[in-house]
Structures are given as structure tokens and as C-alpha cells.
Design an enzyme around this catalytic site. Structure first.
Site, PDB file in Angstrom:
ATOM      1  NE  ARG A 285     -23.527  -2.750  28.031  1.00  0.00           N
ATOM      2  CZ  ARG A 285     -23.216  -1.549  28.568  1.00  0.00           C
ATOM      3  NH1 ARG A 285     -22.620  -0.631  27.869  1.00  0.00           N
ATOM      4  NH2 ARG A 285     -23.506  -1.308  29.826  1.00  0.00           N
ATOM      5  CG  HIS A 289     -27.863  -0.517  28.326  1.00  0.00           C
ATOM      6  ND1 HIS A 289     -28.091  -1.811  28.722  1.00  0.00           N
ATOM      7  CD2 HIS A 289     -29.073   0.085  28.280  1.00  0.00           C
ATOM      8  CE1 HIS A 289     -29.386  -1.974  28.922  1.00  0.00           C
ATOM      9  NE2 HIS A 289     -30.011  -0.846  28.653  1.00  0.00           N
ATOM     10  CE1 TYR A 298     -22.373   4.227  30.159  1.00  0.00           C
ATOM     11  CE2 TYR A 298     -20.979   2.323  30.631  1.00  0.00           C
ATOM     12  CZ  TYR A 298     -22.000   2.916  29.908  1.00  0.00           C
ATOM     13  OH  TYR A 298     -22.639   2.205  28.928  1.00  0.00           O
TER      14      TYR A 298
END
Lengths: 391, 329
Positions: A285, A289, A298
Site C-alpha cells: 500500500r 490505510h 510507522y
């Protein structure tokens, strides 16, 4: 327990070498198109299956067009969210090949059960791309007809739709629609995070024991919001299938040709009555998200850059150029079509009306409810009391 | 017309058999429903006669039972799921409240989930923990689900068929402690001629106070009414039958006549159905009430060890005591 027993040695000793390696180590990828755009004639899966595709030039160009259009429409939706026109958006950026490859492998009669990110599959099913934007804008909850398009509602609760797909596939089997080449098959989409859910594991059990004509299509995009794959599994996801009694394969999810080939093969097996299988589309990705999280918290830039070099569209373009399947005019025309369609999409989203408030009472029960009828009547009367006022 | 004396359990079994006969898309699914006929034998003999594609023994996974039934329903089947015991429904809770209840709404009416979730509920059979719960409020609170409970063999036979024939998703609560109670059942009456599924019914007329109950407590309240009659008090007992939507038409009419109301259920009182019913009756019948609406319920504890369940469960004495209190105001 005996000291030095290899099975029970002191804590950490044996665990350390296993960490990370199992889940994210060298992927055994089925790949038919390298990141550089080199075509691979055929690839072998873990069970010896040979995967290959044989497309016409027009079909190759069609897949490229799908990839570009889907990415552009997705980018437009992200922009609309940033401008406050959508409440949220779950971008598919980076996952176009997995979605278009698997989506184009579906036949008209096949049924798909998506998550909330399958905008590319939705596009391949012939559904107006504005449909999911109504859900994210908050004017409806997804407006397409699942039965007409053979593409179910988006499912936000993680993994719940894998059980629906399994039950539907059991129904296909019970209806006698398997066992022939024109039989029906079912595909269930989910992400790497969903593999930790009980429902997904229950779906694996059920699909296996009922020999359901079902393809589990896991887009492993490496993160469940911020949780990396290591938080979901210590074995490669496709290997889970073995424990449940059906085949699993890991495909390069950034390779539209391989994604198509493995999905078509799995769907054909399912429709012929050979039961379920698991495809792990190994991808990434590229964005957040959803528009509400910040991936820089992250994950590190070098990782994103490494995946950029595997971009599904760039490699398809390089292939088309090298093979002289498409020229500069074609690419320009596709870009122009994508631009036009995204502008059109924007205009239509801005013109989407809010629903009439009283419609919130619609379709709670097929047979209605006296209690709800009374609430609707009271609400209507209340709203009418504002007529002629500033409200 | 054929009338047979059946236990409530056998009446359900016969009703399910009729449902299977009448519609080839009806399938029964659950743990042990096939060869064993269910742990309470409610599906006894059905797999033998209809085959294992109509009466499906499933893996031991409640979310899987409900979730796959959703998929079967989308495919055009009418699944009837058995949850073995009330306390085992919670692993399926997400599928029931987030998927079963909402799909029709989310799809703006394009998808129907015509399924029945059968749950043997309530205590009184001396079972171990997780086998005696009353989870009705969880489901009645969820829009999109309908929740009903039968209390006698005739209703068991009729209501289960009505539930299976309905396109609404229905949680069907079976009073397990009443499975073995017998009554004559009229088998051939048309379903459409029977009481509608979502209606309450006066099961004992009376003039002095109104008692509202459903499921296993209907019997208890009828026994209380018999005892009260010996003392010269005529209690009107209403079987609510439908918990969502609540049909309080008969209750309003009754309370306006009697001026007194007691609501009885096994589930804990705190935020139980009795709270909702008392509130609505107070709103609707305020000027007719001679005393507050009282509740007789289970306590706000987990269901206790079975050796003390008789003290936990509302019984004839507690119902009569509440009736006395409504007269003492």
C-alpha cells in the site's frame, strides 16, 4: 525438561532467528512481468502449477488502460477527501495490479465479496466508479445492486465477508452450478490483517470441508493500518492454506499478468468443483490505510522507495514500449481519458445531493415494523413543523 | 382438521418439517442438527428425510454458522440456523448485529437476508454455566432484527413456520425449560389465518391487574393467575410473543381497564425489556394507572449455579408478591 532440548531451549534462543524472516523473507512469487518490464514466459507455483497468459495486443493495452484509470480515479477521490468533499477514503494506490488482474479474471457469472478498498475490482465489474464515493461522502451506504453486478457491498468489519463468500459458494455448489467449465465461482477479498481474524479462519475451515468453489484473494499490502505483517503472522500467508487442506500460492501483486493468471487458474479450479484455494497477492500500500492515518509514523522512506521501483503501471508501460505494443499516442490518449473521467467524477461527486432525512427510516425491515412506522410519522410531522421557518 | 397433542419441542420439529417441505430453498444448519437431531432433538429425523444438503451439520463455529448463512441467503436460500445454547451465541454476535441486521438497510433494500436464528434460551433445566442465559435485550436493541419467542406448542408450530417464511431476519427464542410441555396443536390451519408473527395475545382474560410475559415466563404467570383467582383476583395474562417490534396494543388496552401492570422476565432487570415496556406503558396509560408498573426479573448477576437457580428465576410467589404490591400502593 532436559536442558539443551532443541524443542524447549531457553526463551528467545530459538525465537530470535525466526522473527521477521518467516513472514517477510524472500517471497516465492509467481511473476510473469519483472519490475523492469521483462516478460516471463511462464512461472511455476509451489504445487507445480504452470502459470502463463496469452493476451492479444489489444488485451495488453486494455489492462494498462484499466490500471491507469483506476489509479487516476483513486487519486481524484483522495483529493476530494483532502478538500473536505469525502469523509474518508481508502486508497488502493499501489494495489492496482492485484485488483485489475484478479478482477479481469472473473467471469460474468462469478460473484465477488470485497472489503472497502476494492475500487479496482468494482471498476472491472462494470460498476459506476462514483458508487463507493457515495459511501465515503456519507450520502448513502454504497448504492450498487450486488446481484446485478455480482459484486457485493463493501464490508468494513474486517474479514466478515469471507464467511459470506463461503456461504454463497456453498449455495453455488448446492445449486449444481459447479463441475463444468461454465460453472460459477466466488472470490473473497481481504487483507493481511484480516488473516488474524477468527472469521477468516472459520471461512477457511468451512470452505475446505464443504469443498466450496471459492478463491480467497488476500492482498498482502504489508500493513494493517500501522501494524506490520510481523504482527499478523510468522509464516508466509499463502502457506496457511496447507493447514486447512487447500492449495495456496503467492503471486507478485504488482504484476497484473501474474495476478490475472493465478486468479483465473484458481477460479477455473473452483468452478470445476475442485474446491477453494488461497492467493496471497504480495503487494504494497503506497499511501495511508485511509486518509485518516499518517504512514510516516510507522514506516520508513527507504521501504516505500523500494516498492516504488516495483510499480505496477511503470512495469506494464515499459513492457508495452519494449514490445512496441503501444506508442506514445496510445499512452497520451489513456492519460487524457483518465483525466477526463476523473474531472467528470469530481463534478458528479460535488453534485451528489444529500439524502432526504426521512429516508433513514427506509429499508430497515423488508416487511416493515409498526414501531418504526410510528417513529417515521412522528419525525415527518416534526420536520413539517419547520416548514416556512428558517430551518 | 388434524389436531395432535405435542410437546413444544415436537411442535417445533413438525413446524420445521413443514417449512422444509413447503420451500426447497429452506436449509437447516448448525452443530449436531443432522444425525443427532440437535442436542434437544428439535431437528430429529429431518436430515434422514431431507438429506444432508437441506439439514447441514456444520463445523463447531458459531460465527461461521451465521456468516455462511448470510452468504447462502444472498444466494437465494432461506437458512434456519440453530445456536445450540443461548450462551454460545456471542461468538456470532458480530455477524448477527453488524451483518444480518444491516444488510437490507445498507443495500437500500436490494439484498434480503431471510434467515431465522433459533436459540434455546433461559434457565430452569439445571444446566452448567453459559447454558441458561436470556440474551434477548441485546438483539431487541438492534435495528434490523426481529425477535420473537414462543411459549406453547401451538405457537411453536405456527410461529416457526411464519418466521421461516418471513423475509425479515428473525431471532427465534425457544423456551428450553418448556420443550417437554404438551398441548393439543392444530396442524392444518393456514399460516396466514393464524395470529400474525409480530402480535401479542391475551392468554388469560382478567379484570384486576395485567401481567405481561413471554417465553418461559408465560406458564409461570398463568400459574400465578390461577393461584390469584383462588384469592379472588382476576389477572389478565398477555403473552407478548414479539419482543422486537414490541406489540403493546393489547397491553395498553388491558392496563387502561385494570389500572395495574406487572412485567415478568427471566433476564436481568437492568436495561431489560421490562424497562422499555414499563416506560411505554407509563407514557401511554399514565392517567389509567393506579400504581407504578412493576417488574419481576432475574437479578443483575451472571446466571448463577443451577442449585440456586430456583431462587434466581421469577416464580409464582414473586409474581404474586408483585401483584400484591400493585394493590398496596
Amino acid at each position: 525438561m532436559a536442558k539443551g532440548d532443541p524443542g524447549v531451549s531457553s526463551r528467545g534462543r530459538r525465537a530470535a532467528p525466526r522473527s521477521k524472516k518467516g513472514a517477510t523473507g524472500d517471497p516465492q512469487l509467481v511473476q510473469l512481468l519483472t519490475p523492469e518490464g521483462e516478460r516471463i514466459e511462464s512461472a511455476t507455483g509451489p504445487d507445480g502449477t504452470e502459470y502463463r497468459v496469452d493476451f492479444t495486443d489489444e488485451e495488453y493495452r486494455g489492462l494498462y488502460r484499466d490500471l491507469v484509470l483506476v489509479r487516476k480515479l483513486d487519486a481524484e477521490a483522495t483529493a476530494l477527501q483532502r478538500q473536505g468533499e469525502l469523509g474518508l477514503w481508502a486508497s488502493l494506490l499501489g494495489q492496482e495490479a492485484a485488483q485489475v488482474g484478479s478482477g479481469r479474471a472473473l467471469r460474468t457469472q462469478d460473484m465477488a465479496f470485497p472489503t472497502y478498498r476494492e475500487h479496482g475490482v468494482l471498476y472491472c465489474r462494470g460498476i459506476d466508479p462514483i458508487m463507493p464515493l457515495g459511501l465515503f461522502r456519507g450520502v448513502d451506504q454504497g448504492g450498487w445492486d450486488p446481484n446485478e453486478f455480482k459484486f457485493n457491498m463493501y464490508t468494513i468489519v474486517i474479514g466478515a465477508q469471507t464467511l459470506h463468500a463461503t456461504g454463497y459458494a456453498m449455495g453455488v455448489h448446492m445449486d449444481g452450478k459447479t463441475g463444468t467449465e461454465d460453472g460459477e465461482a466466488v472470490i473473497a477479498y481481504f487483507g493481511d490483517g484480516a488473516t488474524s481474524q477468527g472469521d477468516v479462519n472459520e471461512a477457511f475451515v468451512w470452505a475446505s470441508v464443504f469443498n466450496a468453489p471459492l478463491v480467497f484473494f488476500c492482498q498482502n499490502n504489508q500493513y494493517a493500518i500501522s501494524e506490520p505483517l510481523e504482527r499478523q503472522t510468522r509464516v508466509p500467508l499463502y502457506q496457511r492454506a496447507g493447514g486447512f487442506g487447500f492449495p495456496g500460492v503467492r503471486v507478485d501483486g504488482n504484476d497484473v499478468l501474474a495476478s490475472y493468471a493465478v486468479t483465473r487458474h484458481a477460479l477455473d479450479n473452483a468452478r470445476l468443483g475442485q474446491g477453494p484455494s488461497l492467493i496471497e497477492a504480495y503487494t504494497y500500500r503506497m499511501g495511508a490505510h485511509t486518509t485518516s492515518d499518517d504512514p510516516t509514523r510507522y514506516r520508513i522512506a527507504s521501504e516505500v522507495e523500494a516498492w516504488q521501483a516495483k510499480d505496477p503501471i511503470a512495469r506494464m508501460k515499459a513492457f508495452l514500449e519494449k514490445q512496441q505494443i503501444a506508442d506514445a499516442d496510445f499512452f497520451a490518449a489513456v492519460d487524457e481519458q483518465a483525466r477526463t473521467e476523473s474531472v467528470h467524477l469530481r463534478e458528479r461527486v460535488l453534485a451528489m445531493p444529500n439524502p432526504e432525512p426521512v429516508t433513514m427510516f427506509d429499508h430497515v425491515y423488508p416487511n416493515g415494523s409498526p414501531e418504526l412506522d410510528e417513529q417515521r410519522a412522528q419525525f415527518t410531522k416534526y420536520m413539517e413543523s419547520f416548514e416556512g421557518s428558517a430551518h | 382438521m388434524a389436531t395432535e397433542t405435542l410437546t413444544l419441542g415436537k411442535a417445533l420439529n413438525t413446524g420445521l418439517r413443514r417449512a422444509l417441505e413447503n420451500d426447497p430453498k429452506v436449509v437447516i444448519m448448525g452443530e449436531d442438527v443432522g444425525k443427532l437431531g440437535g442436542v434437544f432433538r428439535i431437528t430429529d429425523g429431518l436430515q434422514k428425510d431431507f438429506g444432508d444438503q437441506r439439514v447441514i451439520d456444520t463445523p463447531l463455529a458459531e460465527s461461521g454458522i451465521i456468516g455462511t448463512a448470510v452468504g447462502l441467503a444472498i444466494r437465494g436460500f432461506r437458512p434456519v440456523c440453530e445456536i445450540q445454547f443461548d450462551g454460545f451465541v456471542y461468538p456470532a454476535y458480530d455477524q448477527i448485529v453488524s451483518q444480518v441486521a444491516k444488510m437490507h438497510y445498507r443495500s437500500q433494500g436490494k439484498v434480503r437476508i431471510p434467515m431465522v436464528i433459533r436459540i434455546p434460551f433461559g434457565g430452569g433445566i439445571g444446566a452448567v454455566e453459559h447454558h441458561s442465559e436470556s440474551p434477548e435485550a441485546y438483539f431487541a436493541h438492534t435495528a434490523g432484527l426481529k425477535v420473537v419467542s414462543c411459549a406453547n406448542p401451538q405457537d411453536a408450530y405456527t410461529m416457526i413456520q411464519q418466521a421461516v417464511a418471513s423475509d425479515d431476519p428473525i431471532v427465534f427464542l425457544e423456551p428450553k425449560r418448556r420443550y417437554w410441555e404438551k398441548d393439543p396443536v392444530e396442524l392444518d390451519g393456514p399460516l396466514s389465518g393464524a395470529y400474525p408473527l409480530h402480535s401479542s395475545r391475551v392468554v388469560r382474560p382478567g379484570t384486576d391487574a395485567t401481567v405481561l410475559a413471554y417465553g418461559p415466563m408465560v406458564r409461570t404467570c398463568l400459574d400465578a393467575a390461577t393461584a390469584a383467582a383462588e384469592d379472588g383476583r382476576e389477572l389478565e395474562v398477555i403473552d407478548l410473543r414479539s419482543l422486537s417490534p414490541l406489540d403493546l396494543t393489547a397491553a395498553y388496552e388491558s392496563v387502561k381497564r385494570t389500572g395495574r401492570c406487572v412485567v415478568v422476565h427471566e433476564a436481568p432487570g437492568n436495561l431489560g425489556l421490562g424497562s422499555e415496556i414499563a416506560a411505554r406503558i407509563t407514557e401511554e396509560c399514565f392517567y389509567s394507572l393506579e400504581s407504578p408498573v412493576l417488574r419481576v426479573t432475574g437479578f443483575d448477576t451472571p446466571y448463577p449455579a443451577s442449585r440456586v437457580e430456583e431462587e434466581y428465576l421469577p416464580d409464582l410467589d414473586r409474581v404474586l408478591d408483585a401483584v400484591d404490591r400493585t394493590f398496596g400502593w
